[in-house]
Design a protein around this motif. Structure first.
Motif, mmCIF file in Angstrom:
data_model
loop_
_atom_site.group_PDB
_atom_site.id
_atom_site.type_symbol
_atom_site.label_atom_id
_atom_site.label_comp_id
_atom_site.label_asym_id
_atom_site.label_seq_id
_atom_site.Cartn_x
_atom_site.Cartn_y
_atom_site.Cartn_z
ATOM 1 N N ASP A 131 0.852 -1.194 0.000
ATOM 2 C CA ASP A 131 0.000 0.000 0.000
ATOM 3 C C ASP A 131 0.882 1.236 0.000
ATOM 4 O O ASP A 131 1.939 1.243 0.622
ATOM 5 C CB ASP A 131 -0.822 0.148 1.291
ATOM 6 C CG ASP A 131 -1.509 -1.101 1.720
ATOM 7 O OD1 ASP A 131 -2.244 -1.655 0.912
ATOM 8 O OD2 ASP A 131 -1.286 -1.499 2.888
ATOM 9 N N SER A 132 0.360 2.262 -0.650
ATOM 10 C CA SER A 132 1.010 3.566 -0.563
ATOM 11 C C SER A 132 -0.072 4.587 -0.273
ATOM 12 O O SER A 132 -1.104 4.611 -0.952
ATOM 13 C CB SER A 132 1.708 3.876 -1.893
ATOM 14 O OG SER A 132 2.300 5.141 -1.804
ATOM 15 N N ILE A 133 0.166 5.395 0.740
ATOM 16 C CA ILE A 133 -0.776 6.485 1.045
ATOM 17 C C ILE A 133 -0.090 7.771 0.597
ATOM 18 O O ILE A 133 0.951 8.153 1.143
ATOM 19 C CB ILE A 133 -1.085 6.530 2.557
ATOM 20 C CG1 ILE A 133 -1.702 5.210 3.022
ATOM 21 C CG2 ILE A 133 -2.001 7.710 2.873
ATOM 22 C CD1 ILE A 133 -1.836 5.091 4.537
ATOM 23 N N VAL A 134 -0.648 8.377 -0.430
ATOM 24 C CA VAL A 134 -0.046 9.606 -0.977
ATOM 25 C C VAL A 134 -0.868 10.779 -0.454
ATOM 26 O O VAL A 134 -1.977 11.048 -0.936
ATOM 27 C CB VAL A 134 -0.052 9.575 -2.523
ATOM 28 C CG1 VAL A 134 0.560 10.847 -3.083
ATOM 29 C CG2 VAL A 134 0.684 8.338 -3.047
ATOM 30 N N GLY A 135 -0.357 11.454 0.543
ATOM 31 C CA GLY A 135 -1.064 12.580 1.167
ATOM 32 C C GLY A 135 -0.625 13.879 0.517
ATOM 33 O O GLY A 135 0.569 14.156 0.406
ATOM 34 N N ILE A 136 -1.609 14.664 0.077
ATOM 35 C CA ILE A 136 -1.293 15.893 -0.660
ATOM 36 C C ILE A 136 -2.020 17.078 -0.024
ATOM 37 O O ILE A 136 -3.228 17.018 0.241
ATOM 38 C CB ILE A 136 -1.717 15.742 -2.142
ATOM 39 C CG1 ILE A 136 -0.892 14.623 -2.803
ATOM 40 C CG2 ILE A 136 -1.552 17.062 -2.898
ATOM 41 C CD1 ILE A 136 -1.294 14.289 -4.223
ATOM 42 N N GLY A 137 -1.279 18.132 0.223
ATOM 43 C CA GLY A 137 -1.881 19.384 0.699
ATOM 44 C C GLY A 137 -1.551 20.463 -0.320
ATOM 45 O O GLY A 137 -0.375 20.680 -0.628
ATOM 46 N N ILE A 138 -2.590 21.110 -0.867
ATOM 47 C CA ILE A 138 -2.357 22.203 -1.831
ATOM 48 C C ILE A 138 -3.129 23.423 -1.355
ATOM 49 O O ILE A 138 -4.326 23.343 -1.066
ATOM 50 C CB ILE A 138 -2.864 21.856 -3.256
ATOM 51 C CG1 ILE A 138 -2.276 20.534 -3.725
ATOM 52 C CG2 ILE A 138 -2.503 22.962 -4.242
ATOM 53 C CD1 ILE A 138 -2.528 20.253 -5.196
ATOM 54 N N ASN A 139 -2.435 24.540 -1.264
ATOM 55 C CA ASN A 139 -3.107 25.779 -0.881
ATOM 56 C C ASN A 139 -3.869 26.287 -2.095
ATOM 57 O O ASN A 139 -3.269 26.619 -3.122
ATOM 58 C CB ASN A 139 -2.089 26.830 -0.446
ATOM 59 C CG ASN A 139 -1.260 26.351 0.741
ATOM 60 O OD1 ASN A 139 -1.758 25.610 1.586
ATOM 61 N ND2 ASN A 139 -0.002 26.745 0.789
ATOM 62 N N ILE A 140 -5.185 26.341 -1.961
ATOM 63 C CA ILE A 140 -5.995 26.761 -3.115
ATOM 64 C C ILE A 140 -6.544 28.183 -2.906
ATOM 65 O O ILE A 140 -6.148 29.109 -3.617
ATOM 66 C CB ILE A 140 -7.151 25.761 -3.378
ATOM 67 C CG1 ILE A 140 -6.597 24.338 -3.632
ATOM 68 C CG2 ILE A 140 -8.001 26.245 -4.561
ATOM 69 C CD1 ILE A 140 -6.008 24.087 -4.994
ATOM 70 N N ASN A 141 -7.434 28.369 -1.927
ATOM 71 C CA ASN A 141 -8.077 29.691 -1.801
ATOM 72 C C ASN A 141 -7.626 30.471 -0.565
ATOM 73 O O ASN A 141 -8.106 31.579 -0.338
ATOM 74 C CB ASN A 141 -9.608 29.523 -1.767
ATOM 75 C CG ASN A 141 -10.147 29.082 -3.120
ATOM 76 O OD1 ASN A 141 -9.709 29.588 -4.162
ATOM 77 N ND2 ASN A 141 -11.067 28.125 -3.118
ATOM 78 N N GLN A 142 -6.737 29.910 0.221
ATOM 79 C CA GLN A 142 -6.290 30.602 1.441
ATOM 80 C C GLN A 142 -5.428 31.811 1.047
ATOM 81 O O GLN A 142 -4.571 31.700 0.163
ATOM 82 C CB GLN A 142 -5.478 29.620 2.300
ATOM 83 C CG GLN A 142 -5.078 30.193 3.643
ATOM 84 C CD GLN A 142 -4.550 29.113 4.591
ATOM 85 O OE1 GLN A 142 -4.741 27.914 4.380
ATOM 86 N NE2 GLN A 142 -3.877 29.546 5.653
ATOM 87 N N THR A 143 -5.666 32.946 1.718
ATOM 88 C CA THR A 143 -4.852 34.122 1.349
ATOM 89 C C THR A 143 -4.050 34.663 2.526
ATOM 90 O O THR A 143 -3.159 35.478 2.359
ATOM 91 C CB THR A 143 -5.737 35.261 0.785
ATOM 92 O OG1 THR A 143 -6.785 35.503 1.716
ATOM 93 C CG2 THR A 143 -6.298 34.900 -0.576
ATOM 94 N N ILE A 144 -4.390 34.204 3.738
ATOM 95 C CA ILE A 144 -3.626 34.675 4.897
ATOM 96 C C ILE A 144 -3.021 33.455 5.580
ATOM 97 O O ILE A 144 -3.720 32.469 5.844
ATOM 98 C CB ILE A 144 -4.538 35.457 5.872
ATOM 99 C CG1 ILE A 144 -5.102 36.684 5.150
ATOM 100 C CG2 ILE A 144 -3.770 35.882 7.122
ATOM 101 C CD1 ILE A 144 -6.203 37.386 5.904
ATOM 102 N N PHE A 145 -1.726 33.509 5.851
ATOM 103 C CA PHE A 145 -1.018 32.369 6.439
ATOM 104 C C PHE A 145 -0.330 32.809 7.727
ATOM 105 O O PHE A 145 0.051 33.980 7.850
ATOM 106 C CB PHE A 145 0.053 31.854 5.459
ATOM 107 C CG PHE A 145 -0.519 31.238 4.214
ATOM 108 C CD1 PHE A 145 -0.786 29.879 4.151
ATOM 109 C CD2 PHE A 145 -0.825 32.032 3.110
ATOM 110 C CE1 PHE A 145 -1.330 29.310 3.002
ATOM 111 C CE2 PHE A 145 -1.375 31.475 1.954
ATOM 112 C CZ PHE A 145 -1.622 30.105 1.913
ATOM 113 N N GLY A 146 -0.154 31.864 8.643
ATOM 114 C CA GLY A 146 0.564 32.144 9.886
ATOM 115 C C GLY A 146 1.991 32.617 9.565
ATOM 116 O O GLY A 146 2.601 32.153 8.608
#
Ligand code: BTN
Length: 249
Positions: A131-146
């Motif tokens: 098994d492979s778990i491919v976890g992906i996070g993509i910033n799409i509509n966020q405009t303010i970041f810590g």
């Protein structure tokens, strides 16, 4: 060999601790179709590389995991999973911008800012990746970041437009499917060449940290196991593992 498997089964949750953790529990409890995608609008404990946290504003971005069963791949070739996922993401982003690149090994940058990250967790039994778990996070509509997040950017900040999440996820799944299918067909050279072309700072001089020292070298690509090939100032090319070297700029 089947195509269009990535995203054929899509499970959407308002909130999970981490989509990768959820996939692990799912795989431990039942047989899961290859290509199943688990998407959470919000993650309370999103995980990044090397034990870091992945922070993402709920409801604004894509945070999901794809379950694959790459039985055909030996563990020594596991970096190809990172290559096909990175290529799927850059190809998706480059429909909206020209400058999405892969910052070795698997960060995705737009210009000089990070727009996406990938966390791949493989289960290896004997000489097989079950098994492979491919976890992906993509910033799409966020405009303010810590302020503690280094150099973040989102697709909205790059294009000036709001993006509908579900249809963007569907088109991203198609791109990942395309590259994963090529991998299943054994087209490793094609994948590696394209990955190399898409590398951030490919063939450019850059500085790196190695053993607490600063190195200057030219990024010449990756080898078959995913090590970065760096041509040093003395003309020799060294191969570096993930933990051995870090980009400075
Ligand atoms: C990194 O750049 O550090 C990798 C970030 C990976 C984040 C994604 S979001 C969906 C999936 N679930 C997690 O807990 N992490 C990955």
């Amino acid at each position: 060999m089947e195509r269009d498997i990535v995203g054929r089964d899509l499970l959407i949750f308002p909130s999970l601790d981490s989509t990768n953790n959820f996939c692990r529990k799912l795989l431990n409890s039942k047989v899961v179709h290859e290509g199943t995608v688990i998407w959470a609008h919000h993650q309370s404990k999103g995980r990044g590389l090397a034990g870091s946290a992945w922070e993402s504003e709920g409801g604004q971005n894509l945070t999901f995991s794809v379950i694959l069963h790459p039985f055909f791949l030996t563990p020594s070739d596991q970096f190809y999973l990172s290559m096909v996922s990175s290529l799927g993401i850059t190809e998706f982003l480059n429909e909206f911008t020209d400058n999405a690149r892969i910052k070795w090994p698997n960060d995705i940058y737009c210009d000089k800012r990070k727009i996406a990250g990938i966390l791949i967790e493989n289960s290896i039994i004997e000489n097989t990746i079950t098994d492979s778990i491919v976890g992906i996070g993509i910033n799409i509509n966020q405009t303010i970041f810590g302020s503690h997040i280094p150099n973040p950017v989102s697709l909205k900040l790059v294009t000036g437009e709001h993006h509908p999440l579900k249809s963007r996820l569907e088109s991203l799944c198609e791109k990942i499917d395309h590259w994963y299918f090529l991998l299943k067909q054994g087209k490793k050279a094609e994948i590696k060449n394209r990955y190399t072309e898409q590398l951030y700072r490919f063939n450019e001089k850059a500085t790196f940290r190695h053993n607490n020292k600063v190195l200057t070298g030219t990024l010449r690509g990756v080898d078959g196991v995913g090590r970065m090939m760096l041509e040093l100032e003395d003309g020799n090319t060294n191969h570096f593992n993930l933990k051995e070297v870090e980009f400075i700029q």
